[in-house]
Design a protein around this motif. Structure first.
Motif, PDB file in Angstrom:
ATOM      1  N   LEU A  54       0.802  -1.221   0.000  1.00  0.00           N
ATOM      2  CA  LEU A  54       0.000   0.000   0.000  1.00  0.00           C
ATOM      3  C   LEU A  54       0.834   1.270   0.000  1.00  0.00           C
ATOM      4  O   LEU A  54       0.283   2.371  -0.091  1.00  0.00           O
ATOM      5  CB  LEU A  54      -0.955  -0.005   1.192  1.00  0.00           C
ATOM      6  N   THR A  58      -2.848   0.978  -4.693  1.00  0.00           N
ATOM      7  CA  THR A  58      -4.110   0.994  -3.970  1.00  0.00           C
ATOM      8  C   THR A  58      -4.664  -0.428  -3.877  1.00  0.00           C
ATOM      9  O   THR A  58      -4.190  -1.338  -4.560  1.00  0.00           O
ATOM     10  CB  THR A  58      -5.153   1.880  -4.670  1.00  0.00           C
ATOM     11  N   ASN A  90      -3.550   6.054  -0.383  1.00  0.00           N
ATOM     12  CA  ASN A  90      -3.885   4.948  -1.278  1.00  0.00           C
ATOM     13  C   ASN A  90      -5.124   4.193  -0.818  1.00  0.00           C
ATOM     14  O   ASN A  90      -5.927   3.728  -1.644  1.00  0.00           O
ATOM     15  CB  ASN A  90      -2.693   3.996  -1.394  1.00  0.00           C
ATOM     16  N   GLN A  93      -8.106   6.459  -1.662  1.00  0.00           N
ATOM     17  CA  GLN A  93      -8.328   6.462  -3.111  1.00  0.00           C
ATOM     18  C   GLN A  93      -9.119   5.226  -3.536  1.00  0.00           C
ATOM     19  O   GLN A  93     -10.018   5.309  -4.386  1.00  0.00           O
ATOM     20  CB  GLN A  93      -6.985   6.491  -3.845  1.00  0.00           C
ATOM     21  N   ALA A  94      -8.806   4.090  -2.935  1.00  0.00           N
ATOM     22  CA  ALA A  94      -9.518   2.850  -3.277  1.00  0.00           C
ATOM     23  C   ALA A  94     -10.971   2.886  -2.814  1.00  0.00           C
ATOM     24  O   ALA A  94     -11.847   2.285  -3.451  1.00  0.00           O
ATOM     25  CB  ALA A  94      -8.800   1.655  -2.676  1.00  0.00           C
TER      26      ALA A  94
END
Length: 318
Positions: A54, A58, A90, A93-94
């Motif tokens: 990570l 992501t 990250n 963002q996912a």
């Protein structure tokens, strides 16, 4: 607090806290996947471990689509804490624009030095890079929730101890040393009150946050057993072992000297304040909303000693 059966959960990190969260979820009949850098961990066969770094990537979208709750339990050694912001970026963002809930396992560093009990409404007063990193990450998580980009809650715990916990104030330098009848290595004022939380209680509290939507958008202090001095905690361990403690206590001067040769010791100087003055966590907010089910320190100490003894037996056999 019992979780909702049938949920699928993703636990980030296979360290002591991540493993405790995994065990709690399985105990409540939920499905669990885990993430770490290697894709390998000593877990029950029904738990899938996914390889994902990570810091560099992501969480794959196909994984996010499968899970209801993500528990962020990743911990890094102090010298690597600069990566924690990248990891959270990250993760978020996912999760953006999904219904998946994020439960972030945080500590209490963001508050900085406080002269009273630690409550969730305190302003952040960072005193160095580690406390600043924790404040920035928590602020980012809540801001992203308030913008409607994610659904998140933050659960905070003080210094934890218990099975698998080695690198902590009440880690192997206390339990392992006492089992071997050696002096415990500790720092700060051991006669000032300090809140310690049993790792299984921390995990149970995080799982409650992940299964109760009223937790979202809020910061919660996870309940622990009563606060006592570090000396009193160590004496409880000795009572169970039937021996007496001896101490090697590092003050600020000694910590500074050790830091000249050891980066980990240098990093500890920033948070030394937590161990030289009362460090007491108030968890009334959580208790009022979700109740309070904590493990007495006596039981937690027995279970921790058993884990260390089991590990020692395994090492002798191997």
């Amino acid at each position: 607090m019992t979780g909702e059966k049938g949920k699928t959960n993703l636990v980030l990190g296979t360290g002591p806290l991540g493993m405790s969260v995994m065990e709690r979820l399985l105990l409540e009949g939920q499905q669990v996947m885990m993430v770490n850098q290697s894709g390998q961990a000593d877990v029950p066969e029904q738990v899938q471990v996914i390889k994902c770094d990570l810091v560099k990537e992501t969480i794959p979208l196909e994984i996010i689509k499968k899970v209801d709750v993500v528990y962020h339990c990743i911990g890094l050694p102090y010298p690597q804490w600069g990566k924690l912001k990248t990891i959270m970026n990250n993760v978020i963002q996912a999760l953006r624009n999904s219904d998946t809930i994020l439960v972030y396992a945080d500590n209490l560093y963001a508050y900085g030095p406080s002269h009273g009990k630690l409550v969730e409404t305190l302003l952040y007063r960072p005193v160095g890079k580690k406390t600043r990193i924790r404040a920035d990450i928590a602020t980012f998580v809540i801001e992203e929730h308030n913008k409607g980009n994610i659904r998140a809650a933050i659960g905070r715990g003080s210094d934890f101890y218990g099975p698998r916990v080695r690198n902590s104030a009440l880690g192997y330098r206390v339990f392992e040393h006492l089992l071997k009848d050696k002096s415990v290595d500790i720092f700060g004022n051991i006669d000032t009150p300090h809140t310690y939380i049993y790792i299984h209680d921390f995990a149970a509290g995080l799982v409650t946050l992940g299964t109760r939507t009223e937790s979202l958008g809020e910061i919660w202090h996870i309940p622990s057993a009563e606060t006592m001095t570090t000396r009193a905690m160590i004496e409880k361990i000795c009572q169970e072992l039937g021996n007496s403690p001896s101490y090697r206590i590092a003050n600020r001067l000694i910590l500074h000297a050790l830091g000249l040769f050891n980066q980990e010791m240098r990093e500890l100087k920033e948070i030394y304040y937590q161990f030289e003055r009362p460090f007491v966590v108030n968890h009334n907010k959580y208790k009022t909303r979700f109740g309070e089910q904590v493990t007495p320190h006596e039981q937690a100490v027995r279970e921790t000693i058993k884990w260390y003894r089991d590990q020692n037996s395994k090492n002798k056999i191997s």
